[in-house]
Scaffold this motif. Structure first.
Motif, mmCIF file in Angstrom:
data_model
loop_
_atom_site.group_PDB
_atom_site.id
_atom_site.type_symbol
_atom_site.label_atom_id
_atom_site.label_comp_id
_atom_site.label_asym_id
_atom_site.label_seq_id
_atom_site.Cartn_x
_atom_site.Cartn_y
_atom_site.Cartn_z
ATOM 1 N N THR A 44 12.899 -71.200 36.428
ATOM 2 C CA THR A 44 12.138 -71.704 37.326
ATOM 3 C C THR A 44 10.509 -71.265 36.951
ATOM 4 O O THR A 44 10.906 -70.290 36.016
ATOM 5 C CB THR A 44 12.504 -71.824 38.909
ATOM 6 O OG1 THR A 44 12.307 -70.178 39.114
ATOM 7 C CG2 THR A 44 13.855 -71.990 38.984
ATOM 8 N N ASP A 45 9.870 -71.505 37.877
ATOM 9 C CA ASP A 45 8.341 -70.880 37.658
ATOM 10 C C ASP A 45 8.651 -69.405 38.128
ATOM 11 O O ASP A 45 7.459 -68.633 37.641
ATOM 12 C CB ASP A 45 7.384 -71.411 38.479
ATOM 13 C CG ASP A 45 6.993 -72.905 37.847
ATOM 14 O OD1 ASP A 45 7.265 -73.222 36.891
ATOM 15 O OD2 ASP A 45 6.376 -73.667 38.812
ATOM 16 N N ARG A 46 9.448 -68.665 38.706
ATOM 17 C CA ARG A 46 9.586 -67.546 39.161
ATOM 18 C C ARG A 46 10.731 -66.639 38.589
ATOM 19 O O ARG A 46 10.919 -65.556 38.429
ATOM 20 C CB ARG A 46 9.463 -67.434 40.642
ATOM 21 C CG ARG A 46 8.271 -67.674 41.180
ATOM 22 C CD ARG A 46 8.384 -67.274 42.795
ATOM 23 N NE ARG A 46 6.950 -67.614 43.435
ATOM 24 C CZ ARG A 46 5.922 -66.752 43.561
ATOM 25 N NH1 ARG A 46 6.135 -65.590 43.059
ATOM 26 N NH2 ARG A 46 4.942 -66.940 44.082
ATOM 27 N N TYR A 84 12.751 -61.882 38.465
ATOM 28 C CA TYR A 84 12.373 -62.930 39.580
ATOM 29 C C TYR A 84 10.906 -62.197 39.891
ATOM 30 O O TYR A 84 10.719 -61.188 40.356
ATOM 31 C CB TYR A 84 13.328 -62.763 40.773
ATOM 32 C CG TYR A 84 12.840 -63.959 41.695
ATOM 33 C CD1 TYR A 84 13.059 -65.197 41.482
ATOM 34 C CD2 TYR A 84 12.358 -63.338 42.847
ATOM 35 C CE1 TYR A 84 12.337 -66.154 42.690
ATOM 36 C CE2 TYR A 84 12.040 -64.123 43.980
ATOM 37 C CZ TYR A 84 12.296 -65.468 43.725
ATOM 38 O OH TYR A 84 11.656 -66.482 44.565
ATOM 39 N N ARG A 125 10.018 -73.295 27.857
ATOM 40 C CA ARG A 125 10.382 -72.259 28.686
ATOM 41 C C ARG A 125 10.954 -71.259 27.914
ATOM 42 O O ARG A 125 11.354 -70.275 28.566
ATOM 43 C CB ARG A 125 11.009 -72.811 29.874
ATOM 44 C CG ARG A 125 10.347 -73.748 30.727
ATOM 45 C CD ARG A 125 11.459 -74.214 31.873
ATOM 46 N NE ARG A 125 10.791 -74.965 32.924
ATOM 47 C CZ ARG A 125 10.205 -74.511 34.062
ATOM 48 N NH1 ARG A 125 10.473 -73.170 34.236
ATOM 49 N NH2 ARG A 125 9.603 -75.297 34.964
ATOM 50 N N SER A 149 13.642 -65.963 35.507
ATOM 51 C CA SER A 149 13.769 -66.144 34.206
ATOM 52 C C SER A 149 15.072 -65.512 33.793
ATOM 53 O O SER A 149 15.451 -64.356 34.540
ATOM 54 C CB SER A 149 12.665 -65.477 33.525
ATOM 55 O OG SER A 149 11.595 -65.757 33.583
#
Length: 740
Positions: A428-430, A479, A376, A432
């Motif tokens: 998260t996936d959304r 986001y 990530r 950073s």
């Protein structure tokens, strides 16, 4: 300001609620015509390849094909297409001064760093006088707003302008563009590109621009304003191995163009009272006359016009190596530049504000970066080294009883080392996290014999030093509100180097580095099947030791300009950029920038009161100062710009009609205690070419409605009335493009 930032964030969240969770396709099953999607542009603003909409920062991008259409001939012209940006040619000179979001100095000597970093193919141009020959054979321009330092070679407080030139191509190509227009101006640009040997590609591009004299001498009728610029660039890309790519570049430029003549805004009485020149009644009227003394030291004839005789050479080598565990990028560059420039700032034959700048600039830089993705984490670490030397000086003749020529010679050296890192971690996936940090150490040394009149002995050699040892950085969050919407917020600390006022050797006390703490939040979004792009940002800047053009007084010579520091200032504002393609062929872009600023803490010399309190011919012993806290900063509060273009096919031809425009608000000018009026500028283009041929012809007009506007107003002569820097009226021309 907190309410402003929270309000912007709330608006962004409300917008997100209207967005689909995923972007829809560009085509429907019915096969009916769909609106053409707004095209994304791949950029390298964050030192890696990204779509521009994925960059969580205020970023404007102008493609190379748009430069001619939007009338961008020199780097100064980008102010007309980028919100909250101004670029001035200081007092008619060839040196641009950049301001982004109000951050920037008005500087006409060549020895100090810019508040806005300018980069050509990743190579920093620390002195903006060297950038005037860079604008040809361009792939795109990227303008980043806000402090920079964790991504680029040098610290800046205002932002960064990245010029990316066209790379060599694998297939053989060639082409040229030729223009002819008003006042017998013409420009020819061409290139050849292709494979030289297996693994080795090359590109050679050149441009020349001549003519265009639009001003004339009020007495003799002699013309002024001809351009005489030529540049050539060669690039080689070599696949040294499957893991290593080498990019070599060399650019040589010559500029022997005329300068800009000043316009008298009111009657001008010369110092001895022998003559009064009337106010100029039209923007094209000006005047000049070089004195015998200034002609002698500048190597010019007595018939010389204001103008320059500059040349420069840029060499660079970029290496990209895949190490397996990381990618290594190195940038090695060497620049030389020679400046020889004569300007007549009083705009008359009286030679009461005539100046001559001379410089030899040498700059070496080395940068190395390591980067990679690890799960990530997207990380980058780098180091930068710079070694620069500037020899030069400033000759002038100013209004007064003692009219002997004044000279300020100097020799400056700069050594800087910086280490930096920039990282993005996907929490998260959304969501950073963005974190960057930089440490920079810099030493600047100036050696000079001070300012002296040529009829006086040379003074003792003196040395002055200023240093920089600062941490800067950026912390932010990004986001993904949806697949086509990005919300970001950041806080950044930026620093710009201190330096020396080299046109005034009476007091070489260095001015301090300036520091900006920048708070910003923004959104990037693509709506309605990607046919509408809306990007926006708001910001607040806490500004410390702002560097500005100020005033000091010498007992012997009187009023002198000097760069000084304002202890505290603040700026806030925002931008909106919109691109819309409602149906195939029609493209609409709009941008709006707004900013306000004021001095929070500033106690300064009152030049008018000090002049009035002392004898006309000195000595100047009485100094009067006043409190300027609360005074507005000198930049336009808003600008509005955009373009409308329509493309269609008819009778075997492709047709295009386009207009672009820019409105700029007025600027408070402290030197003349007046406001420079705001203005509108409109350009227009109409082009066509056969659908089965390789040529295209265009008609174009710049400043379509013949708007009168001024770039600066100046008052160099104490009680004398101000002069102004005018701009050309309407010009028209024809352009031919051909590719092979």
């Amino acid at each position: 300001m907190k309410r402003l930032l929270l309000g912007a964030s709330s608006a962004a969240l409300a917008l997100a609620a209207a967005l689909p969770a995923t972007a829809q396709g560009d085509n429907s099953a019915s096969g009916e015509p769909q609106a053409t999607a707004v095209q994304d542009i791949v950029v390298t603003a964050q030192r890696r390849v990204q779509a521009s909409q994925d960059v969580g920062a205020a970023l404007s991008v102008i493609g190379g094909e748009d430069l001619d259409e939007k009338g961008i001939n020199v780097i100064n012209d980008i102010e007309n297409v980028v919100p909250n940006m101004e670029v001035d040619s200081q007092f008619g000179s060839g040196q641009p001064a950049f301001r982004i979001r109000g951050i920037g100095t008005r500087e006409y000597s060549s020895n100090n760093a810019s508040t806005v970093g300018v980069y050509v193919d990743e190579v920093a141009h620390p002195y903006t006088i060297t950038t005037q020959g860079a604008m040809f054979d361009i792939a795109r321009l990227e303008v980043l707003r806000g402090p920079q330092g964790t991504l680029y070679g040098r610290n800046t407080t205002g932002g960064a302008v990245n010029i990316i030139t066209n790379a060599p191509t694998a297939d053989a190509r060639a082409g040229f563009t030729a223009e002819y227009g008003s006042y017998d101006r013409y420009k020819v640009e061409g290139y050849v590109s292709g494979q030289i040997a297996p693994g080795l590609l090359g590109r050679l591009a050149a441009v020349t621009e001549q003519g265009g004299a639009w001003q004339y001498h009020r007495t003799t009728g002699e013309k002024l304003g001809d351009r005489d610029k030529t540049a050539v660039r060669g690039r080689l890309t070599w696949d040294a191995s499957p893991e290593v790519m080498v990019d070599l570049s060399a650019t040589y430029q010559i500029d022997k163009s005329d300068g800009l003549g000043f316009r008298l805004r009111s009657p001008y009485p010369v110092f001895d009272g022998s003559v009064t020149y009337p106010a100029d009644t039209a923007r094209r009227i000006t005047g000049w006359k070089i004195s015998e003394a200034l002609a002698g030291v500048s190597g010019r004839g007595l018939d010389a016009k204001p103008g320059r005789d500059n040349d420069g050479l840029d060499l660079s080598a970029r290496v990209r190596a895949d190490l397996g565990w990381a990618t290594l990028n190195t940038v090695t560059a060497y620049q030389t530049f020679s400046r020889s420039e004569y300007n007549d700032w009083d705009g008359t034959p009286a030679a009461e504000s005539d100046v001559y700048f001379y410089n030899d600039i040498k700059a070496f830089s080395q940068e190395a970066r390591l980067s990679n993705e690890f799960g990530r984490l997207n990380w980058m670490v780098g180091a930068h080294y710079a070694d620069e030397s500037i020899e030069g000086g400033f000759y002038t003749e100013f209004r007064g009883a003692n009219r002997n020529l004044i000279n300020t010679p100097y020799d400056q050296s700069v050594e800087a080392v910086g280490v930096f890192t920039h990282n993005s971690f996907a929490l998260t996936d959304r969501l950073s996290l963005i974190a960057g940090l930089r440490y920079e150490s810099e030493e600047r040394t100036l050696t000079t014999t001070g300012t002296r009149r040529l009829n006086l002995p040379v003074g003792p050699e003196m040395s002055y030093e200023t240093s920089l040892s600062e941490w800067t950085g950026r912390f932010g969050l990004e986001y993904d509100l949806a697949d086509n919407a990005l919300l970001y917020a950041s806080v950044a600390r930026g620093v710009k180097s201190g330096g020396f006022t080299t046109y005034n050797g009476q007091s070489q006390t260095p001015f301090k580095p300036e520091v900006v703490i920048a708070y910003e939040t923004g959104i990037k979004s693509d709506l309605f099947d990607n046919t509408l792009r809306v990007n926006g940002a708001v910001f607040f800047y806490d500004y410390e030791n702002q560097q500005i053009q100020g005033t000091e007084f010498s007992r012997e010579t009187g009023q002198l300009g000097k760069i000084t520091n304002v202890p505290k200032s603040e700026i806030y504002g925002g931008e909106i950029e919109l691109t819309w393609t409602p149906f195939a062929g029609l493209s609409i872009s709009q941008n709006f920038g707004y900013k306000e600023g004021e001095y929070s803490e500033y106690f300064a010399i009152d030049a008018a009161a000090t002049n009035a309190a002392n004898p006309v011919d000195g000595p100047w012993d009485i100094i009067i100062a006043n409190d300027r806290s609360g005074e507005p900063l000198q930049f336009p509060k808003f600008n509005y710009g955009g373009s409308v273009a329509y493309d269609w096919s008819m009778a075997g031809f492709y047709w295009r009609a386009e207009t672009n425009y820019n409105q700029r608000d007025g600027i408070y000018n402290a030197a003349s205690a007046s406001v420079l009026p705001g203005y509108w500028l409109w350009n227009a283009n109409f082009s066509m070419g056969p659908s089965d041929a390789n040529w295209r012809v265009a008609l174009f007009a710049q400043n379509l409605f013949n708007t009168e506007y001024e770039e600066t107003r100046n008052n160099f002569n104490g009680g004398a009335r101000p002069t102004s820097s005018p701009n050309p009226g309407r010009t028209i021309g024809v352009r031919l493009n051909m590719d092979f």
